[in-house]
Enzyme design. Sequence first.
Site, PDB file in Angstrom:
ATOM      1  CG  HIS A 484      -1.701  -1.209   1.416  1.00  0.00           C
ATOM      2  ND1 HIS A 484      -2.661  -1.603   0.521  1.00  0.00           N
ATOM      3  CD2 HIS A 484      -1.685  -2.154   2.382  1.00  0.00           C
ATOM      4  CE1 HIS A 484      -3.206  -2.735   0.931  1.00  0.00           C
ATOM      5  NE2 HIS A 484      -2.627  -3.095   2.060  1.00  0.00           N
ATOM      6  CG  HIS A 559       1.013  -6.584   3.206  1.00  0.00           C
ATOM      7  ND1 HIS A 559       1.293  -5.370   2.647  1.00  0.00           N
ATOM      8  CD2 HIS A 559      -0.339  -6.676   3.238  1.00  0.00           C
ATOM      9  CE1 HIS A 559       0.165  -4.745   2.361  1.00  0.00           C
ATOM     10  NE2 HIS A 559      -0.852  -5.523   2.702  1.00  0.00           N
ATOM     11  NE  ARG A 579      -4.856  -8.130  -6.539  1.00  0.00           N
ATOM     12  CZ  ARG A 579      -5.914  -7.649  -7.168  1.00  0.00           C
ATOM     13  NH1 ARG A 579      -5.919  -7.504  -8.471  1.00  0.00           N
ATOM     14  NH2 ARG A 579      -6.972  -7.274  -6.476  1.00  0.00           N
TER      15      ARG A 579
HETATM   16 ZN    ZN Z   1      -2.947  -4.887   2.978  1.00  0.00          ZN
END
Ligand code: ZN
Length: 698
Positions: A484, A559, A579
Amino acid sequence: MSITFEEKDCIVNTGNLYNLKRFAGKAKNKEELTVGFIGGSITQGFSSSAFDKCYAYRVYENIKNRYNNPSVQYVNAGIGATDSEFACARVSEDLLKYEPDLVFVEFSVNDESEPHFRETYEGLIRQIINYREDVAVVLIHSVFYDSGKNAEREHLKIARHYELPSVSMRSSIYDMLLKGELENTDITEDNLHPNDFGHKLMADVICKVFDLVDSKEENSLEEKNEIPVPLTKNGYVHSVCYHNDKSEAIILNEGFVPDLSEKTGITDCFKAGWLSYDSGDRIVFNVVGENFAAQYRRTIERPAPVVCAYVDGDYENGIILDGSFDEDWGDKLCLTTLAEGLPYGEHIIEFETVESYIEIDPDTEEIISEEGSPFMLVSVVASDSKEREIIHLDPVCTHNIWGGSRLREDFNYNYEGDDLGECWGISAHPNGDGTVKSGKFKGMKLSELFKDYPELFNNNGEDDRFPLLTKIIDAKDDLSIQVHPDDEYAGKNENGSLGKMECWYVLDAPENATLVAGHNAKTKEELESMIHEGRWNDFIREIPVKKGDFIQIDPGTVHAIKGGILLLETQQNSDITYRVYDYDRLQNGKKRELHVEKSIDVITVPAKSVDDSVLHFADTEKNTLVKMYECKYYRVYKADVDDALEIDIPADYVLVSVTEGEGFIDGDAVKKGDHMILPFGYGKAVVTGNLQIILSTK
Ligand code: ZN
């Protein structure tokens, strides 16, 4: 002596008997029930020869026998010489936390027949009826047996307004005295406190209500659903006592000594305040409310110092609080109103000792002659008209290719499918905006509530959207490897969206579970080549996790949650995910979009160490609130409760998710999978039962 009473002389307001009838039905069915009493010295049992000779205990016994139910419990929250104003500040702690099904209220001799006490009485009654919709309430009007004086006229206005049954000693027992059918000395020594026989008569009068209830047919009564709007300004419906454990309210203290001696029970009521011995002692509070009072001891061990109280720096109009009590029956817990009807908000309450009888050596500061007693400031009471309620939310679940069935099966969320990945428990995000489940905001979306009622969140414009999001995630399969952005990158590249800081509390994990947090690239060049060449095994850093672990995921951290893990996520309210890799999976025959270049832009190189990434909270002490993490965007806490826990987190509002078990939060039944918000100013919440909760705040 045998005395019988007529129902019409005892019951001065019949009200709506539905809740009492329902209580009687449950009692007959042998359900476990609790009967509570709140009031003054008569309720406490003053002048009765033993606790079980007091009217309250007799009424309780009558209920047990009448319905042949030995499992009914008894709570007596009577404190001598206290009124309904103090009761507003103590009813939660002294009575409601025991979850009474039936409450008796007895303040008609301690309150004066004045509008002020109509308002405080209403504040008390509303707190009781707000606490649970099925609570049954009976109001008891005691009386001075010499003068017939009591506050019945004011209290009856409240009884009628809320349609609550009430019983009067004035129109029953006192009326018999007037007619000469009884002598005062038969029932009381001091014309106020009944003796054992007087307590028996009181219980007889009160139990007429149950005779009436039992004479009604089942289903002949109509349920009352709506709580009416307040009759008064309602300035006591929320009330807090500031004792010496709330030191954050004190902005200056010169000479007032905290009394840290142990409190032995609710009638040990002079504790937890401050002692002043000397003229010139000062203590200043900054507290929030509309109405303010000082609670202090007036002692028969005279002399005691005199203190002057000032509100908001108005030194012209000090209020004198005299620590000496010119009586002989005992020390009195005095409650003196300092200000009423101020605008809601922070106010400065100041106390200065202006007269002292205690001599102090100016050099050693030791007491030379202690003739009398110190002044005992017991608490500052701040009250207001803001009716708080816990905001319970109906969450939104999402279907995901990696999702499973535990959100439906373990958490009982009402969703179909075996691909349920996420439950957005507390969310105002447009992709999963929660709905208020009950109470006066029922049906509103959390985003609307946040916009239309900023006072619930103390949001004075600093947040243009609800800033946090709490999810439960059930990963049956691995989630994509993702990252993110932070606020700055998202603001520039994602239409002003927020970035995303998130963290995970692992609710369940299979043996040898791992998840992805971080990567193994040492430099940006290495990172780019690993990603572009698809060397995923070299790139991804998997770390072992187990139930009870906490993982903080800063923006820029690669993550992924791996299959089999169930966790609670607290995050910034954002849905911006880049992604990096999706295991070449197909959704509806297509691969999901990747965001390789943006990922490379935002991934932090090198990654944070493993030791810094995972914290362990599996076996924290029971009934204790544990702070798991604090960062710029949120604080996250956990508590395992098997008895009771008080939550008093300094925050504008608190997000609460129940992740195990069931219990109550301030009388609201809660269970695994429930999500709620304690709004601004809610104050202390009491959690009881057997449950695990995860809390977060901004
Ligand atoms: Zn996340």
